[in-house]
Motif scaffolding. Structure first.
Motif, PDB file in Angstrom:
ATOM      1  N   TRP A   1       0.921  -1.100  -0.225  1.00  0.00           N
ATOM      2  CA  TRP A   1      -0.073   0.121  -0.002  1.00  0.00           C
ATOM      3  C   TRP A   1       0.818   1.278  -0.068  1.00  0.00           C
ATOM      4  N   TYR A   2       0.703   2.058  -0.917  1.00  0.00           N
ATOM      5  CA  TYR A   2       1.574   3.572  -0.888  1.00  0.00           C
ATOM      6  C   TYR A   2       0.369   4.410  -0.619  1.00  0.00           C
ATOM      7  N   ARG A   3       0.877   5.579   0.053  1.00  0.00           N
ATOM      8  CA  ARG A   3       0.171   6.543   0.543  1.00  0.00           C
ATOM      9  C   ARG A   3       0.600   7.731  -0.284  1.00  0.00           C
TER      10      ARG A   3
ATOM     11  N   LEU B   1       3.775   2.375   2.534  1.00  0.00           N
ATOM     12  CA  LEU B   1       3.340   2.356   3.970  1.00  0.00           C
ATOM     13  C   LEU B   1       3.470   1.251   4.515  1.00  0.00           C
TER      14      LEU B   1
ATOM     15  N   PHE C   1      -1.657   0.981  11.367  1.00  0.00           N
ATOM     16  CA  PHE C   1      -2.065   0.363   9.979  1.00  0.00           C
ATOM     17  C   PHE C   1      -1.931  -1.337  10.064  1.00  0.00           C
TER      18      PHE C   1
ATOM     19  N   ASP D   1      -3.933  11.717   8.687  1.00  0.00           N
ATOM     20  CA  ASP D   1      -3.852  10.417   8.002  1.00  0.00           C
ATOM     21  C   ASP D   1      -4.539  10.774   6.566  1.00  0.00           C
TER      22      ASP D   1
ATOM     23  N   TYR E   1      -4.796   6.556  -1.023  1.00  0.00           N
ATOM     24  CA  TYR E   1      -4.065   5.488  -0.496  1.00  0.00           C
ATOM     25  C   TYR E   1      -4.222   4.471  -1.687  1.00  0.00           C
TER      26      TYR E   1
ATOM     27  N   CYS F   1      -3.793   0.716  -3.361  1.00  0.00           N
ATOM     28  CA  CYS F   1      -3.299  -0.731  -3.210  1.00  0.00           C
ATOM     29  C   CYS F   1      -2.389  -1.289  -4.474  1.00  0.00           C
TER      30      CYS F   1
END
Lengths: 113, 114
Positions: free
Chosen positions: A35-37, A47, A62, A84, A88, A90
């Motif tokens: 997962w990248y934020r 992340l 998380f 937060d 996000y 996937c």
């Protein structure tokens, strides 16, 4: 056809609540799910990630829950904070080497105080 | 330790003109990736180099787009005869080959074709 699908497109939660982001995939050979934020004005950053040998991966607030049989995973953000608020993504790849991660379209999370 | 550096950060070009985007990967990283980010398509994989050699360009539009990595310190993405639908943020990322699949992204080059 999108190989990695995310839902919802956007999500609003209050501070302290748990945000749940969903992801599903098509390719059964995918074996790595990061997962990248993305914060506005910045670049995506890793992340948390999981491999199918586990069905859960936790890092602070998380947690990834993974269901290999259903080809689904979810990211839970507990005790959500305004900081937060971000998009996000996937992602998935089919080998143990950084080769062309396939990203979903992202979920925009907004956390209100 | 500098991250992935992309230039220019913003580029406005007229329809039909050429646009070249540059990327300097993190020193020591041997894998370099190009992605395109749009609202509609999200993060689309374009192409990938390993040790400067092109490995996978399956995401590159077959016409007008080309990418090169002439040396280990930089890669270029060139778009010929730009069209309005090429408008997007082009992201470069690099990765160490021995650290799994973590991609380190640059801040992107925002291309606007008018």
């Amino acid at each position: 056809q999108q190989q990695v699908r995310q839902s919802p497109q956007s999500l609003t939660v209050w501070e302290g609540e748990t945000a749940i982001l969903n992801c599903s995939y098509e390719d059964s050979t995918f074996d790595y799910f990061p997962w990248y934020r993305l914060f506005p004005g910045e670049s995506p950053a890793l992340l948390i990630a999981i491999r199918p040998v586990s069905n859960k991966k936790e890092d602070g607030r998380f947690t990834i829950f993974f269901n290999k049989r259903e080809k689904k995973l979810s990211l839970h953000i507990t005790d959500s904070q305004p900081g937060d608020s971000a998009t996000y993504f996937c992602a998935a790849s089919a080998n143990n080497y950084a080769q062309g991660l396939t990203f979903g379209l992202g979920t925009r999370v907004s956390v209100f105080p | 330790n500098a991250g992935v550096i992309q230039t220019p950060r913003h580029k406005v070009t007229g329809k039909g003109q050429e646009a070249t985007l540059w990327c300097e990967p993190i020193s020591g990283h041997s894998a370099v990736f190009w992605y395109r980010q749009t609202i509609v398509q999200g993060l689309e994989f374009l192409t990938y180099f390993r040790n400067q050699a092109p490995i996978d360009d399956s995401g590159m539009p077959k016409e007008r787009f080309s990418a090169q990595m002439p040396n280990q310190s930089h890669s270029t993405l060139k778009i010929q005869s730009t069209q309005p639908q090429d408008s997007a943020v082009y992201l470069c990322a690099s990765s160490q080959t021995n650290s799994g699949n973590t991609l380190y992204f640059g801040e992107g080059s925002r291309l606007i074709v008018v």
